[in-house]
Design a protein around this motif. Sequence first.
Motif, mmCIF file in Angstrom:
data_model
loop_
_atom_site.group_PDB
_atom_site.id
_atom_site.type_symbol
_atom_site.label_atom_id
_atom_site.label_comp_id
_atom_site.label_asym_id
_atom_site.label_seq_id
_atom_site.Cartn_x
_atom_site.Cartn_y
_atom_site.Cartn_z
ATOM 1 N N PHE A 187 -9.193 6.990 2.894
ATOM 2 C CA PHE A 187 -9.570 5.895 2.000
ATOM 3 C C PHE A 187 -10.937 6.204 1.417
ATOM 4 N N ASP A 188 -11.062 6.053 0.099
ATOM 5 C CA ASP A 188 -12.293 6.471 -0.576
ATOM 6 C C ASP A 188 -12.703 5.464 -1.644
ATOM 7 N N GLN A 189 -13.737 5.823 -2.386
ATOM 8 C CA GLN A 189 -14.282 4.925 -3.413
ATOM 9 C C GLN A 189 -13.280 4.647 -4.529
ATOM 10 N N TYR A 190 -12.306 5.516 -4.726
ATOM 11 C CA TYR A 190 -11.314 5.301 -5.786
ATOM 12 C C TYR A 190 -10.345 4.174 -5.450
ATOM 13 N N ASP A 191 -10.235 3.847 -4.176
ATOM 14 C CA ASP A 191 -9.348 2.745 -3.796
ATOM 15 C C ASP A 191 -9.836 1.409 -4.350
ATOM 16 N N GLU A 192 -11.102 1.316 -4.663
ATOM 17 C CA GLU A 192 -11.657 0.069 -5.205
ATOM 18 C C GLU A 192 -11.369 -0.107 -6.690
ATOM 19 N N MET A 193 -10.883 0.942 -7.339
ATOM 20 C CA MET A 193 -10.626 0.851 -8.784
ATOM 21 C C MET A 193 -9.206 1.248 -9.163
ATOM 22 N N ALA A 194 -8.340 1.400 -8.189
ATOM 23 C CA ALA A 194 -6.990 1.903 -8.440
ATOM 24 C C ALA A 194 -6.001 0.795 -8.791
ATOM 25 N N ILE A 195 -4.958 1.225 -9.490
ATOM 26 C CA ILE A 195 -3.752 0.426 -9.651
ATOM 27 C C ILE A 195 -2.764 1.039 -8.661
ATOM 28 N N TYR A 196 -2.121 0.215 -7.865
ATOM 29 C CA TYR A 196 -1.179 0.698 -6.863
ATOM 30 C C TYR A 196 0.245 0.344 -7.261
ATOM 31 N N ALA A 197 1.156 1.239 -6.907
ATOM 32 C CA ALA A 197 2.585 0.937 -6.949
ATOM 33 C C ALA A 197 3.007 0.825 -5.491
ATOM 34 N N LEU A 198 3.763 -0.202 -5.176
ATOM 35 C CA LEU A 198 4.254 -0.424 -3.822
ATOM 36 C C LEU A 198 5.752 -0.676 -3.919
ATOM 37 N N THR A 199 6.535 0.099 -3.150
ATOM 38 C CA THR A 199 7.987 -0.094 -3.159
ATOM 39 C C THR A 199 8.433 -0.785 -1.877
ATOM 40 N N PHE A 200 9.592 -1.416 -1.976
ATOM 41 C CA PHE A 200 10.166 -2.170 -0.860
ATOM 42 C C PHE A 200 11.600 -1.698 -0.634
ATOM 43 N N ASP A 201 12.004 -1.615 0.633
ATOM 44 C CA ASP A 201 13.353 -1.179 0.967
ATOM 45 C C ASP A 201 14.365 -2.304 0.754
ATOM 46 N N GLU A 202 15.593 -2.060 1.122
ATOM 47 C CA GLU A 202 16.684 -3.024 0.933
ATOM 48 C C GLU A 202 16.426 -4.363 1.619
ATOM 49 N N GLU A 203 15.693 -4.321 2.722
ATOM 50 C CA GLU A 203 15.392 -5.552 3.467
ATOM 51 C C GLU A 203 14.111 -6.221 2.996
ATOM 52 N N GLY A 204 13.433 -5.628 2.028
ATOM 53 C CA GLY A 204 12.205 -6.211 1.501
ATOM 54 C C GLY A 204 10.945 -5.763 2.218
ATOM 55 N N ALA A 205 11.058 -4.769 3.097
ATOM 56 C CA ALA A 205 9.885 -4.260 3.816
ATOM 57 C C ALA A 205 9.182 -3.192 2.983
ATOM 58 N N PRO A 206 7.839 -3.157 2.996
ATOM 59 C CA PRO A 206 7.116 -2.107 2.273
ATOM 60 C C PRO A 206 7.570 -0.727 2.733
ATOM 61 N N ALA A 207 7.776 0.184 1.772
ATOM 62 C CA ALA A 207 8.364 1.486 2.093
ATOM 63 C C ALA A 207 7.609 2.679 1.521
ATOM 64 N N GLY A 208 6.927 2.514 0.393
ATOM 65 C CA GLY A 208 6.221 3.626 -0.228
ATOM 66 C C GLY A 208 5.110 3.127 -1.113
ATOM 67 N N THR A 209 4.170 4.017 -1.401
ATOM 68 C CA THR A 209 3.050 3.637 -2.248
ATOM 69 C C THR A 209 2.479 4.847 -2.969
ATOM 70 N N ALA A 210 1.743 4.590 -4.025
ATOM 71 C CA ALA A 210 1.007 5.597 -4.783
ATOM 72 C C ALA A 210 -0.080 4.854 -5.552
ATOM 73 N N ARG A 211 -1.077 5.609 -6.001
ATOM 74 C CA ARG A 211 -2.150 4.962 -6.759
ATOM 75 C C ARG A 211 -2.395 5.690 -8.070
ATOM 76 N N LEU A 212 -2.946 4.948 -9.026
ATOM 77 C CA LEU A 212 -3.291 5.452 -10.349
ATOM 78 C C LEU A 212 -4.749 5.117 -10.604
ATOM 79 N N ILE A 213 -5.494 6.129 -11.022
ATOM 80 C CA ILE A 213 -6.912 5.958 -11.331
ATOM 81 C C ILE A 213 -7.140 6.442 -12.757
ATOM 82 N N MET A 214 -7.878 5.681 -13.537
ATOM 83 C CA MET A 214 -8.226 6.077 -14.894
ATOM 84 C C MET A 214 -9.700 6.460 -14.928
ATOM 85 N N ASP A 215 -10.039 7.417 -15.824
ATOM 86 C CA ASP A 215 -11.444 7.774 -15.984
ATOM 87 C C ASP A 215 -11.915 7.457 -17.396
#
Length: 174
Positions: free
Chosen positions: A36-64
């Motif tokens: 976890f770093d300073q970019y986490d404070e400015m990121a847009i995150y994608a969060l996916t959920f499985d068939e049961e609605g539980a969090p399953a995956g993530t990624a982040r997007l940072i713009m400069d």
Amino acid sequence: MIRGKFLTSLDDTSAVRAIRTAVFVEEQGYSLENEFDQYDEMAIYALTFDEEGAPAGTARLIMDEDNHATIGRVCVLKRCRGQGMGDLLMRMLLYRVVEMGLSEVYLGAQLHAVPFYQRYGLKPCGEIYLDEGQPHRRMRAALEEINLEGACHGHGQCAGCDGDCNACASTENN
């Protein structure tokens, strides 16, 4: 049905943190201190959920300030791999890059995942480098090279493409 949503650092990102810790720290052996770093404070995150609605995956997007984007920390829980979660994460964030008209997108890929990212128009650039001992390759795509479909449809953009779109569309390395 799997689904996804966007988050920012102002939202509750505990699921994002839990997934990244499970995949990168516990499974792959990266250090918690560097995850976890300073970019986490400015990121847009994608969060996916499985068939049961539980969090399953993530990624982040940072713009400069140069109108570039960086996608990073793409990960899917082991139990959810092979279900299209990585594909959904990439499509979500690349759609956001296109929507915002950012000029190019970068990503640091673990070597085994390079073919997965090539499906979206990202191309290897630069030398192989080590991130905490793991070989990575920087990848890049200009805005007009981004492939939101995630498969090249026989145009030879996917790694190892033989023109069989079903083969490149079904490969999932996340």
